[in-house]
Design an enzyme around this catalytic site. Sequence first.
Site, short mmCIF file in Angstrom:
data_model
loop_
_atom_site.label_atom_id
_atom_site.label_comp_id
_atom_site.label_asym_id
_atom_site.label_seq_id
_atom_site.Cartn_x
_atom_site.Cartn_y
_atom_site.Cartn_z
N THR A 7 32.96 104.61 81.29
CA THR A 7 33.61 105.20 81.87
C THR A 7 34.22 104.18 82.58
O THR A 7 33.38 103.03 83.48
CB THR A 7 33.13 105.78 83.52
OG1 THR A 7 32.02 105.87 83.82
CG2 THR A 7 33.26 107.27 82.28
N TYR A 33 39.95 107.96 81.43
CA TYR A 33 38.77 108.47 80.67
C TYR A 33 39.62 110.22 80.04
O TYR A 33 39.40 110.27 79.46
CB TYR A 33 37.73 109.01 81.04
CG TYR A 33 37.15 109.48 81.05
CD1 TYR A 33 35.65 108.39 80.30
CD2 TYR A 33 36.57 110.76 81.08
CE1 TYR A 33 34.46 108.90 79.78
CE2 TYR A 33 35.05 111.43 80.23
CZ TYR A 33 34.15 110.66 79.67
OH TYR A 33 32.64 111.63 79.08
N ILE A 52 26.46 115.76 82.24
CA ILE A 52 24.68 116.17 81.82
C ILE A 52 24.83 114.85 82.76
O ILE A 52 24.48 113.85 83.49
CB ILE A 52 25.15 115.21 80.85
CG1 ILE A 52 26.21 116.22 79.80
CG2 ILE A 52 23.76 116.04 80.35
CD1 ILE A 52 25.84 118.37 79.90
N1 CAA Z 1 39.96 115.51 94.85
C1 CAA Z 1 40.19 115.63 95.52
N2 CAA Z 1 40.07 114.50 96.79
C2 CAA Z 1 39.49 113.38 96.54
C3 CAA Z 1 38.46 113.87 95.45
C4 CAA Z 1 38.61 114.53 94.38
N3 CAA Z 1 37.66 114.96 93.85
N4 CAA Z 1 37.32 112.57 95.10
C5 CAA Z 1 38.45 111.71 96.03
N5 CAA Z 1 38.76 112.38 97.35
C6 CAA Z 1 39.35 111.84 98.12
C7 CAA Z 1 38.60 110.75 99.05
O1 CAA Z 1 37.91 111.72 99.63
C8 CAA Z 1 39.55 110.22 99.80
O2 CAA Z 1 40.20 110.86 100.96
P1 CAA Z 1 40.54 110.03 101.85
O3 CAA Z 1 41.41 108.92 101.64
O4 CAA Z 1 41.36 110.74 103.09
O5 CAA Z 1 39.38 109.43 102.89
C9 CAA Z 1 40.93 109.61 98.78
O6 CAA Z 1 40.74 110.80 97.56
C10 CAA Z 1 40.39 108.17 98.36
O7 CAA Z 1 39.24 107.59 98.43
P2 CAA Z 1 38.81 106.40 97.41
O8 CAA Z 1 39.85 105.32 98.52
O9 CAA Z 1 37.66 106.11 98.79
O10 CAA Z 1 38.71 105.83 96.71
P3 CAA Z 1 38.12 105.67 95.65
O11 CAA Z 1 38.25 103.81 95.24
O12 CAA Z 1 36.44 104.74 96.67
O13 CAA Z 1 37.32 105.98 94.06
C11 CAA Z 1 36.24 107.65 93.13
C12 CAA Z 1 36.79 107.33 94.50
C13 CAA Z 1 35.50 106.63 92.45
C14 CAA Z 1 37.40 108.08 92.19
C15 CAA Z 1 35.05 108.35 93.54
O14 CAA Z 1 35.35 109.51 93.93
C16 CAA Z 1 34.33 108.51 92.17
O15 CAA Z 1 33.73 108.39 91.26
N6 CAA Z 1 34.85 110.02 91.38
C17 CAA Z 1 34.25 110.99 90.44
C18 CAA Z 1 34.94 110.82 89.50
C19 CAA Z 1 34.26 111.57 88.69
O16 CAA Z 1 33.75 113.13 88.66
N7 CAA Z 1 33.78 110.86 87.29
C20 CAA Z 1 32.90 111.20 86.17
C21 CAA Z 1 31.96 110.36 85.89
S1 CAA Z 1 30.62 111.16 84.42
C22 CAA Z 1 32.08 111.17 82.66
O17 CAA Z 1 32.74 111.11 83.06
C23 CAA Z 1 30.83 112.21 82.36
C24 CAA Z 1 32.04 113.17 81.98
O18 CAA Z 1 32.50 113.38 80.56
C25 CAA Z 1 32.11 114.00 82.81
#
Ligand code: CAA
Length: 240
Positions: free
Chosen positions: A86, A147, A180
């Site tokens: 990722t 991804y 997971i």
């Molecule tokens: N839905 C809606 N809004 C969201 C959100 C979501 N799911 N996640 C974050 N936001 C919002 C934040 O609250 C923030 O809002 P504000 O600006 O109003 O405060 C805005 O989006 C942007 O946030 P940031 O600028 O702080 O973003 P960042 O640069 O820190 O990045 C991120 C954030 C890295 C995307 C983080 O949210 C993250 O890691 N999310 C998880 C992503 C995820 O699920 N990855 C899965 C990894 S595991 C995997 O991939 C295995 C698999 O197959 C399942």
Amino acid sequence: MARVALVTGGTRGIGEAISKKLKADGYEVAATYAGNDEKAQAFTDATGIKTYKWNAADYEASKAGIEKVEAELGPIDVVVANAGITRDAPFHKMTPEQWREVVDTNLTGVFNTIHPVWPGMRERKFGRVIVISSINGQKGQFGQVNYAATKAGDLGIVKSLAQEGARFGITANAVCPGYIGTDMVMNVPEKVREAIIGQIPVGRLGEPEEIARCVAFLAADDASFVTGSTISANGGQFVV
Ligand code: CAA
């Protein structure tokens, strides 16, 4: 003679559980890894499973590595394209490098893993191709344009290979894990992870072994009529 199974990214996380499960089921297993020598050695010491080091994103390295596995263990009957990475970021912050790295490993890496094995499977009229996709390839995910694109693409690969392989006794299927409890998911910020767990009806992260058992089913003779399909194992988080 034992069937030979290749598991990319097979020394850690979901891949580790798959390697162990296939070994327990009687396969001769080759597990690949890209970088972590120490972890790979510990894995071999603990399991007796042979490891091979190459970068799935590199076609020539994959081809040479697969030739080595086949020279040492015999023709590969089961290939599990599991290696994945990722590089999460909201789209407006995602760099071309983050896009490329994920595409190279999760999509091109799947091509690189299956393509060198495919001709032998066709000749021998048997093969099991299993690709580890993701719930996020099915539903999309905030922060994972790269991804999700690759994991959706992986589903296209298996659906097409299923059609090409059918005449040759080769099945091709995908498993779409949900969240997971591996390093990959534990690296998601805690607050975000807790929110995700709140969306999982069974109320917990999955275990790598729960994915490994899906793979073992698809690899087995029992699954001979299952091809081009996707097993979703996500605790009910996304119902296809
Ligand atoms: N839905 C809606 N809004 C969201 C959100 C979501 N799911 N996640 C974050 N936001 C919002 C934040 O609250 C923030 O809002 P504000 O600006 O109003 O405060 C805005 O989006 C942007 O946030 P940031 O600028 O702080 O973003 P960042 O640069 O820190 O990045 C991120 C954030 C890295 C995307 C983080 O949210 C993250 O890691 N999310 C998880 C992503 C995820 O699920 N990855 C899965 C990894 S595991 C995997 O991939 C295995 C698999 O197959 C399942």
